[in-house]
Design a protein around this motif. Structure first.
Motif, short mmCIF file in Angstrom:
data_model
loop_
_atom_site.label_atom_id
_atom_site.label_comp_id
_atom_site.label_asym_id
_atom_site.label_seq_id
_atom_site.Cartn_x
_atom_site.Cartn_y
_atom_site.Cartn_z
N ILE A 75 6.87 -2.93 5.36
CA ILE A 75 6.47 -4.00 6.27
C ILE A 75 5.30 -3.54 7.13
O ILE A 75 4.29 -4.26 7.29
CB ILE A 75 7.65 -4.45 7.15
N HIS A 76 5.39 -2.34 7.66
CA HIS A 76 4.33 -1.85 8.55
C HIS A 76 3.07 -1.46 7.78
O HIS A 76 1.97 -1.53 8.32
CB HIS A 76 4.85 -0.68 9.38
N MET A 133 -1.20 -0.50 17.84
CA MET A 133 -0.53 -1.78 17.65
C MET A 133 -0.69 -2.24 16.20
O MET A 133 -1.75 -2.06 15.60
CB MET A 133 -1.13 -2.84 18.59
N LEU A 134 0.35 -2.84 15.66
CA LEU A 134 0.29 -3.42 14.33
C LEU A 134 1.17 -4.66 14.31
O LEU A 134 1.95 -4.90 15.23
CB LEU A 134 0.77 -2.42 13.28
N ARG A 135 1.05 -5.44 13.26
CA ARG A 135 1.90 -6.62 13.12
C ARG A 135 3.33 -6.18 12.80
O ARG A 135 3.55 -5.40 11.88
CB ARG A 135 1.37 -7.54 12.02
N LEU A 136 4.28 -6.70 13.58
CA LEU A 136 5.68 -6.29 13.48
C LEU A 136 6.58 -7.46 13.11
O LEU A 136 6.21 -8.61 13.33
CB LEU A 136 6.16 -5.75 14.83
N GLY A 195 2.56 -4.83 18.10
CA GLY A 195 3.28 -3.88 18.94
C GLY A 195 3.37 -2.53 18.28
O GLY A 195 2.90 -2.34 17.15
N PRO A 196 3.99 -1.56 18.94
CA PRO A 196 4.16 -0.23 18.35
C PRO A 196 5.22 -0.25 17.27
O PRO A 196 6.21 -0.98 17.36
CB PRO A 196 4.59 0.62 19.56
N ALA A 197 5.05 0.57 16.26
CA ALA A 197 5.96 0.58 15.11
C ALA A 197 7.40 0.83 15.52
O ALA A 197 8.33 0.24 14.94
CB ALA A 197 5.51 1.65 14.11
N VAL A 198 7.62 1.65 16.54
CA VAL A 198 8.99 1.99 16.94
C VAL A 198 9.78 0.79 17.43
O VAL A 198 11.01 0.82 17.45
CB VAL A 198 8.96 3.12 18.00
N GLN A 199 9.11 -0.31 17.78
CA GLN A 199 9.82 -1.52 18.19
C GLN A 199 10.74 -2.03 17.08
O GLN A 199 11.81 -2.58 17.35
CB GLN A 199 8.82 -2.60 18.62
N SER A 235 3.13 6.40 7.70
CA SER A 235 3.25 7.55 8.59
C SER A 235 3.86 7.09 9.91
O SER A 235 3.46 6.06 10.47
CB SER A 235 1.87 8.16 8.84
N PHE A 236 4.84 7.83 10.40
CA PHE A 236 5.50 7.47 11.65
C PHE A 236 4.96 8.35 12.78
O PHE A 236 4.94 9.58 12.66
CB PHE A 236 7.01 7.66 11.52
N GLU A 237 4.53 7.72 13.86
CA GLU A 237 4.01 8.44 15.01
C GLU A 237 5.18 8.93 15.88
O GLU A 237 5.79 8.14 16.59
CB GLU A 237 3.08 7.54 15.83
#
Length: 328
Positions: free
Chosen positions: A132-133, A195-198, A224-228, A257-259
């Motif tokens: 998705i991300h 930020m990316l589309r979540l 928003g941030p991926a961790v959301q 990749s996860f920040e």
């Protein structure tokens, strides 16, 4: 926007049938209302025995451009083999209008409940979140907003101050707890986070299981941030959450990749969600569906408890953030 439109009072069965008929859809069953407070959602079967869900969007919440961005995102995800509910296209359109209401059709897709304590299912979900991300990073939403302090903390604070739902004797202590939460979150919020589309509201209730995960309801999609899209899947004590987080991230990184630095945003995002959710109920109180569904909002004990909950979240924010083990 009229009050009756806001309350969906003009959205009666005849209106729904007429709206569907205009798009060539003829119902061969009754309309079954599905659980949705923000919008009005109904399941039905047409004359060809096809099962659909029709969603009538709450007037004034999203405009047409913002809803169309959501639909475009869903179509992109489906093209990238992400299993989710995609709006039906009729005459080249996915969004329709009838008597001031915007609405969309979706295929009715069933499934079992996602098991929040099943690490194998969680691994699958992590893998698809990465996909998705991966899609979400291609571009930003241009019309939908970003996660930020104004919408999730500051605007709700102003709403609480003017609300008559909060007992006057308890309001000073409650507002003090909100202010303490804002003061704790603000220095921990990174305005420069990627930020990316979540999905935006990726809690277990928005995941069905059909030989794998099926994601539903992009209504809260935004930048928003991926961790959301990760933190709401975590549950249990800190040790359990770490195991779950490692399971999700390992699978996630097969595609994206996860920040790791975003882990410091988990508790700030949780605090923002807590405040925003309460403000959402207060803001919708004039909708007749809300007092009956949230009667406890009128009890003094609720506001005492909410004050204590916010104060506890301040304490949590001052603890070290959840981290992955060094192997990650």
């Amino acid at each position: 926007m009229t009050a009756s439109a806001f309350h969906f009072q003009t959205l009666n069965p005849d209106t729904i049938l007429d709206a569907l008929f205009e798009q060539g859809i003829r119902i061969d069953s009754g309309l079954t209302a599905l659980n949705s407070y923000e919008n009005r959602v109904y399941q039905f079967t047409d004359e060809e025995r096809r099962r659909y869900v029709v969603k009538f969007y709450r007037p004034g919440r999203w405009n047409a451009a913002q809803i169309e961005e959501e639909h475009q995102f869903a179509q992109e995800l489906a093209a990238d083999d992400v299993p989710l509910a995609v709006p039906v296209t009729i005459g080249g359109k996915t969004l329709f209008e009838h008597q001031g209401f915007l609405f969309a059709l979706f295929p009715s897709l069933g499934g079992r409940q996602y098991e929040t304590d099943n690490l194998q299912q969680m691994e699958w979900v992590g893998r698809y979140l990465g996909r998705i991300h991966q899609t979400g990073r291609r571009r930003h939403f241009m019309h939908r907003p970003c996660f930020g302090l104004q919408e999730y903390l500051l605007d709700p604070r102003a709403l609480f101050e003017s609300s008559l739902l909060i007992p006057a004797a308890l309001k000073p202590a409650f507002l003090h707890s909100v202010d303490a939460l804002i003061a704790a979150v603000t220095p921990r919020w990174d305005e420069n986070v990627t930020m990316l589309r979540l999905h935006g509201d990726c809690h277990p209730g928005n995941i069905l299981w059909r030989d794998g995960p099926l994601f539903v309801d992009l209504d809260d999609a935004r930048n928003g941030p991926a961790v959301q899209d990760v933190w709401m899947l975590l549950n249990g004590d800190r040790k359990e959450q770490r195991i779950q987080l490692e399971t999700i991230v390992e699978a996630y990184e097969e595609f994206s990749s996860f920040e790791v630095k975003e882990l410091t945003l988990i508790e700030p995002l949780r605090a923002m969600r807590m405040v925003w959710y309460l403000a959402w109920i207060v803001r919708r109180w004039d909708d007749p569906a809300f007092p009956g569904s949230f009667p406890w909002l009128q009890d003094e004990d609720f506001w005492r408890g909410q004050t204590a909950t916010f104060n506890e979240q301040v304490r949590v924010l001052n603890e070290p953030p959840l981290q992955l083990t060094p192997m990650y």
